[in-house]
Write an enzyme that holds these catalytic residues in place. Sequence first.
Site, PDB file in Angstrom:
ATOM      1  N   LYS A  24       9.481 -16.954  28.061  1.00 51.68           N
ATOM      2  CA  LYS A  24      10.517 -17.824  27.503  1.00 51.68           C
ATOM      3  C   LYS A  24       9.929 -18.548  26.297  1.00 51.68           C
ATOM      4  O   LYS A  24       8.773 -18.993  26.342  1.00 51.68           O
ATOM      5  CB  LYS A  24      10.983 -18.825  28.562  1.00 51.68           C
ATOM      6  CG  LYS A  24      12.214 -19.646  28.167  1.00 51.68           C
ATOM      7  CD  LYS A  24      12.665 -20.540  29.336  1.00 51.68           C
ATOM      8  CE  LYS A  24      13.926 -21.333  29.013  1.00 51.68           C
ATOM      9  NZ  LYS A  24      14.373 -22.176  30.140  1.00 51.68           N
ATOM     10  N   SER A  46      19.335 -21.790  31.175  1.00 43.66           N
ATOM     11  CA  SER A  46      18.921 -21.603  29.810  1.00 43.66           C
ATOM     12  C   SER A  46      17.975 -20.422  29.591  1.00 43.66           C
ATOM     13  O   SER A  46      17.832 -19.972  28.454  1.00 43.66           O
ATOM     14  CB  SER A  46      18.207 -22.871  29.326  1.00 43.66           C
ATOM     15  OG  SER A  46      16.990 -23.051  30.034  1.00 43.66           O
ATOM     16  N   SER A  68      17.827 -23.363  35.497  1.00 41.96           N
ATOM     17  CA  SER A  68      17.674 -22.496  34.326  1.00 41.96           C
ATOM     18  C   SER A  68      16.953 -21.187  34.588  1.00 41.96           C
ATOM     19  O   SER A  68      16.927 -20.317  33.715  1.00 41.96           O
ATOM     20  CB  SER A  68      16.953 -23.248  33.203  1.00 41.96           C
ATOM     21  OG  SER A  68      17.866 -24.063  32.503  1.00 41.96           O
TER      22      SER A  68
END
Lengths: 483, 501
Positions: free
Chosen positions: A78, A153, A177
């Site tokens: 990420k 996210s 997330s």
Amino acid sequence: MTLPTTATAIAAAVRAGEVSAREVVDAHLAAIEAGDASINAFNLVLADEARAAAAAVDAKVAAGEDPGPLAGVPVALKDNLCTRGVPTTCSSRILDGWRPPYDATVVERLAGAGAVAVGKTNLDEFAMGSSTENSAFGPTRNPRDPERVPGGSSGGSAAAVAAGFAPVSLGSDTGGSIRQPAALCGVIGVKPTYGLVSRYGLVAFASSLDQIGPFSTTVADSALLLEAVAGHDPLDSTSIDAPAPSLVDVLDRGVDGLRVGLVSELMGEGIAPDVAGRVRQAADALAAAGAEIGEVSVPAASYGLSAYYLIAPAEASSNLARYDGVRYGLRVDAPTTAEMNAATRTAGFGAEVKRRIMLGTYALSAGYYDAYYGKALKVRTLIVRDFEAAYERFDLLLSPTSPTTAFRFGEKVDDPLAMYLNDVCTIPTNLAGHPAMSVPFGAGADGMPVGVQLLAPALGEATMFRAAAALEAAAPPLEEAWS
Amino acid sequence: MTAVGNLTHEPVEGDRFTITSEGTGDTWEIVVGLEVHCELATATKLFCGCPNHFGAEPNTNVCPVCLGLPGSLPVLNQNVVELAMRLGRALHCTVEPSVFARKNYFYPDMPKDYQVSQYDQPINVDGWLDLPDGTRVGIERAHIEEDTGKNTHAGGSGRIHGADYSLVDYNRAGVPLVEIVGRPHIRHPEQAKAYIDELRAILLATGASDAKMEEGSLRVDANVSVRRVGDATLGTRCEIKNLNSLRSLGRAIEYEARRQVDLLESGERVHQETRHWDEAAGRTRPGRSKEEAEDYRYFQEPDLVPLEPSAEWVAAVDAALPVLPAERRARLAEAAGVDPTETAVVVAVQRDLDSLALAAIGAGGDGRRVLTHVEHNLAVEGAESLDPAHFAQLVTMEVAGQLTATQAKAVLTDMVATGKAPDAIAAERGFEAMDTSQLEGIIDGIIAESPQEWAEFCGGDDKRRGKLQGFFVGKVMKATKGQADGKAVNAVLEARRAAAG
Ligand SMILES: [Zn+2]
């Protein structure tokens, strides 16, 4: 021979010298090259770096050394995890041009275990969102249906695994997330106990809630990845001073005699019937495997969302203050320092980030602190207490991960409240600091994946993974629509 | 803010600095509370491993943590905790479980745009500091926080407004500070200076800080208010900043008090505000007012865990505490049989000559005379290595009348320079013991030479006698080449006058 596809199989084959890390990495880079233009899972693909790292793994194998438990395993990171010398953007314009001078602890540990970072994945800006639509670099698409969001996210990390761009990836989970995009993309996603995985090098959103965790297509792969990155880190004061748990070794122990409670507050209003149906089906599967199923109430969980949307923005308003144009990233010049700060932040942050900075600033303001932030902290204490009571009667809890399956682009992005409700099932565990994970369990009525959430008390990962393995074994095919 | 309890000791009434109004005739007193920031003398910074030292090239003692780079996290330096507790215990504070908070405000010298500081749960609470004059000043708290970097405004006026550009040096960012918040128990500018002196002595004695005001490792802000003498409530205070020396501190307090009295006497009110001391102009100027004050949005720092030093750790800190100035003064005063507030006692401890004095008294030296020498005759290099036995011997010779005060001072100076014994030096210098009969003989001769003056001395008024006393003493000193003891001369003159009368 055909290349292995899971991290477990890749590492075994590379360590045994049956396939080269280079072949594995090349195959995944080719898949990214062929498929990511339509998915947009990656902000940055590290092709050259990945090939060099793979070559180093192969050299170790050739020299008779063990490259480690993740030998040659491609990993997607990420893009809020710091990577030395490699742009780390948080999918925000405000970090334009910034290259961290250091690696996050998890990045270092992955490299030490022989894993190969193939790229940095897209996210909602600063991890604020549930659809990856808040990225400054365009949304990521759900590989199961490109018209739908991947969740967020960590949408890029979930999509990368679902699309086969990498067998495993890392995301961060502040209010769901990791778990929510895992559910929406039909993969495994784990939020570990707060403090189990070092946050050093994770760009902070809400420090008391953020945790890094794995995505994978199999429970065993998540166990393998989590074992590699977990464990005490002296650079993170909130890191738990204990060795990483053994997870891979306990997966086949079954669920016989485990007491599993279905959280009643998370099974009723607001939860799509097909999703609730799949959760009940999962409970039946666990019962069939020998677990005792019951219903349990976690009353304070109903207030989790409200408390979260005060605590997380409050911390974010402070964590994001440093993006002021003085030291790194974007700077929009103006006559005075204060005007430069304002111009930079106005241009650099997207709407959702600004919304949360304003919410958080307000919640902490003199005269409002007690009514908002202070009260939210009290709710947080109540949530911990209610979970503790539940865990006196049950070893694990079960709920949906997300109230619905993946929604379409634009459906909720202009309605922040509807978007925030996506996290209603996942948020309470972040507030409690407990572990939870999402396991795919068939599809909803629309044919999109459904994730069921397993929740455990602090450091209950081993039990949680045992139940996850049992669910994985009993899960209906991902494509099988609910009827 | 957590209540930290009230002091049981009201401040002892020292010398008050009062301002009497010419207009109303009212008498006003000053009320001062001091806030002191001091850099702790650790090898490394508060939350990272960067060196903590003054004077390095700009931005060389920095790392991701003290630059507040995204993703970096603080790790508390345990030596900071040790030094903070040492100071706290030396100030008679209680060590409490504490937490760190974030103080949020934008400023370019602050890498994270928040300062990590202890807010409502500080490590040290509710202590005191005894001033040499006997005043006990309460200490509300002494908490840990991080320092900021330093801005330099280049070009233009050199001030932030109108500068062409600004440079920031982050070497100081993250340096550990302790903020010591004193209660408003100070009533005099000189007491404020004495408080800082005493605090500095404690900081040095405990090794907590090098406490250099001129290098900025010790910074003082003064909260000043005034009230009519006899009023029980405190007046509205102003916080005075930019006090770079003890002299500035004293001047600023006095100026500010007079300004406030003038305001109140003319029917205006004092606005609570921050004011800056302008040393050149000799006045304070307004800064931010309370209404404009920033909202710092304090909340608990989530990147750090609560700090709970064990009882064993606190006990170990206590056991290792050095003897502090107040106790040193008490010890010396008791040995010398004098009051601990006497200047000679204060000076002896300030000059680190109290152990010498104690040893000399222990070796039989007269306490009063030992202290007199320490106060007046030993402000010289090497005084501390004086042999206490020699010192005691010197004082004993003096008491026995073998040396005059003037001779003793000369001998002492030689003792410090040469390390020789006092009797040897006195012999070398030809300082003969002058016995009373010898002195009487000389005085009788002088009386015989000056019958007129002697008659006037015996029969004249006090004024005349005073003058003539000087005349006779001068003659005696001349005759004895200054070796006669003044007191003995006076005694003989008095005895002869009484006999004549
Ligand atoms: Zn540093």
